[in-house]
Design a protein around this motif. Sequence first.
Motif, PDB file in Angstrom:
ATOM      1  N   ARG A   1     -10.109 -13.951  -6.494  1.00 11.29           N
ATOM      2  CA  ARG A   1      -9.666 -13.986  -4.946  1.00 11.29           C
ATOM      3  C   ARG A   1     -10.119 -15.533  -4.226  1.00 11.29           C
ATOM      4  O   ARG A   1     -10.786 -16.171  -4.971  1.00 11.29           O
ATOM      5  CB  ARG A   1     -10.228 -12.686  -4.033  1.00 11.29           C
ATOM      6  CG  ARG A   1     -10.045 -11.282  -4.791  1.00 11.29           C
ATOM      7  CD  ARG A   1     -10.303 -10.247  -3.558  1.00 11.29           C
ATOM      8  NE  ARG A   1      -9.168 -10.395  -2.647  1.00 11.29           N
ATOM      9  CZ  ARG A   1      -7.747 -10.228  -2.648  1.00 11.29           C
ATOM     10  NH1 ARG A   1      -7.672  -9.453  -3.778  1.00 11.29           N
ATOM     11  NH2 ARG A   1      -7.177 -10.147  -1.689  1.00 11.29           N
TER      12      ARG A   1
ATOM     13  N   ASP B   1       0.987  -1.234  -0.143  1.00 13.11           N
ATOM     14  CA  ASP B   1      -0.060  -0.087   0.027  1.00 13.11           C
ATOM     15  C   ASP B   1       1.055   1.206  -0.041  1.00 13.11           C
ATOM     16  O   ASP B   1       1.713   1.331   0.871  1.00 13.11           O
ATOM     17  CB  ASP B   1      -0.942   0.012   1.283  1.00 13.11           C
ATOM     18  CG  ASP B   1      -1.884   1.143   1.345  1.00 13.11           C
ATOM     19  OD1 ASP B   1      -1.847   1.816   0.433  1.00 13.11           O
ATOM     20  OD2 ASP B   1      -2.242   1.547   2.398  1.00 13.11           O
TER      21      ASP B   1
ATOM     22  N   GLU C   1      -4.596  -3.168  -7.056  1.00 13.11           N
ATOM     23  CA  GLU C   1      -4.179  -4.343  -6.634  1.00 13.11           C
ATOM     24  C   GLU C   1      -3.733  -5.183  -7.751  1.00 13.11           C
ATOM     25  O   GLU C   1      -2.601  -6.217  -7.420  1.00 13.11           O
ATOM     26  CB  GLU C   1      -5.656  -5.436  -6.445  1.00 13.11           C
ATOM     27  CG  GLU C   1      -6.534  -4.796  -5.143  1.00 13.11           C
ATOM     28  CD  GLU C   1      -5.514  -4.653  -3.842  1.00 13.11           C
ATOM     29  OE1 GLU C   1      -4.912  -5.827  -3.694  1.00 13.11           O
ATOM     30  OE2 GLU C   1      -5.773  -4.086  -2.898  1.00 13.11           O
TER      31      GLU C   1
ATOM     32  N   GLU D   1      -9.411 -10.395 -11.694  1.00  9.80           N
ATOM     33  CA  GLU D   1      -8.690 -10.642 -10.355  1.00  9.80           C
ATOM     34  C   GLU D   1      -9.775 -11.867  -9.584  1.00  9.80           C
ATOM     35  O   GLU D   1     -10.821 -11.524  -9.686  1.00  9.80           O
ATOM     36  CB  GLU D   1      -8.592  -9.512  -9.482  1.00  9.80           C
ATOM     37  CG  GLU D   1      -8.050 -10.004  -7.872  1.00  9.80           C
ATOM     38  CD  GLU D   1      -8.354  -8.820  -6.872  1.00  9.80           C
ATOM     39  OE1 GLU D   1      -7.267  -8.322  -6.513  1.00  9.80           O
ATOM     40  OE2 GLU D   1      -9.438  -8.347  -6.891  1.00  9.80           O
TER      41      GLU D   1
END
Length: 312
Positions: A276, A119, A190, A274
């Motif tokens: 997860r 981050d 991300e 993406e």
Amino acid sequence: MNCKKITASVLLAAFAAFSPAGSFAGSSEIANAAQISEREATCFQYENGGFRLLIPKAYDDLLATEIVKDRKNGLLYRVSEKASVEAAKKLAYDSRGAGWLFSIGKIDEGRRRELLCGDMSGAEIFARDANGQCYVYYHPTDVRYMRENNEAMKRDQAQWTMLNEWAWNSVRTDFIRENSLETAAYDNSEVSIAIARAAYKPGVRYTVSTTQYGPIEPENFDAAPYAELLLKNAVYERTDAETPDGEYVVLAFPDEGLRYDFFKLQDHENYVREVRPDGTETLYKAIFFYGSTRASVAMQEWYDALAAQQSK
């Protein structure tokens, strides 16, 4: 000021004035001379360690501009709104953070890679020099505006907004131009963090796969050139577009149950899905501001290089 992330619109505005080399796009020597003369007439130059920071003369008296002499942490400049600093002192608050607008610092390649792996709230890498040093624009992630009372807060809100807009919209492009730097900006999505972790973070287990040879887990492989293609001067924005069909190159993290699918369908090569561990899917679209990079093509090159290494 709210927490700010680099977005496509911010990068577009920042890059519009520059060619890929960082010079004025399409400008003649005469035009350059005229622009330099105009800047000298309207701005003060603050110098530190051979670097120049421009402050508009109209704003200079409103700002507390600190030239950081102890540069062990790489900081060059710290700029705050003077009235907020003075209000904090009168109220007996810690004045160090009051009115802070931004700082500019220099980091080496190792620190750049470290930052990209996590981050980066409050830090934006925005430029690089010929020696590989990178430059970071640091900014607050909360409001630093301060006055002695509510009446003064309302009275000076326009000034605070004006200074924030200048700090956010102009400082980086001016710094690049004045110091002959290359624009080298990175988002903190991300997708970008995943790419950076695979390429730069020791101990992170990942695979790259296609239907050709299946998953390949690297061993003593330098993925930096491929990561740089995918990360430099690019943003990955969430999109509500329909997920493309067809094949894709997969960047997966087996120990985390996380994967990123880079679609190969023509005209959709910059779409990334993406997935997860809980099955949640998010679709991103990559936007590259220079050149003709296509995300899945770069990932395919990464995969082909891994396959070639393992075939030796």
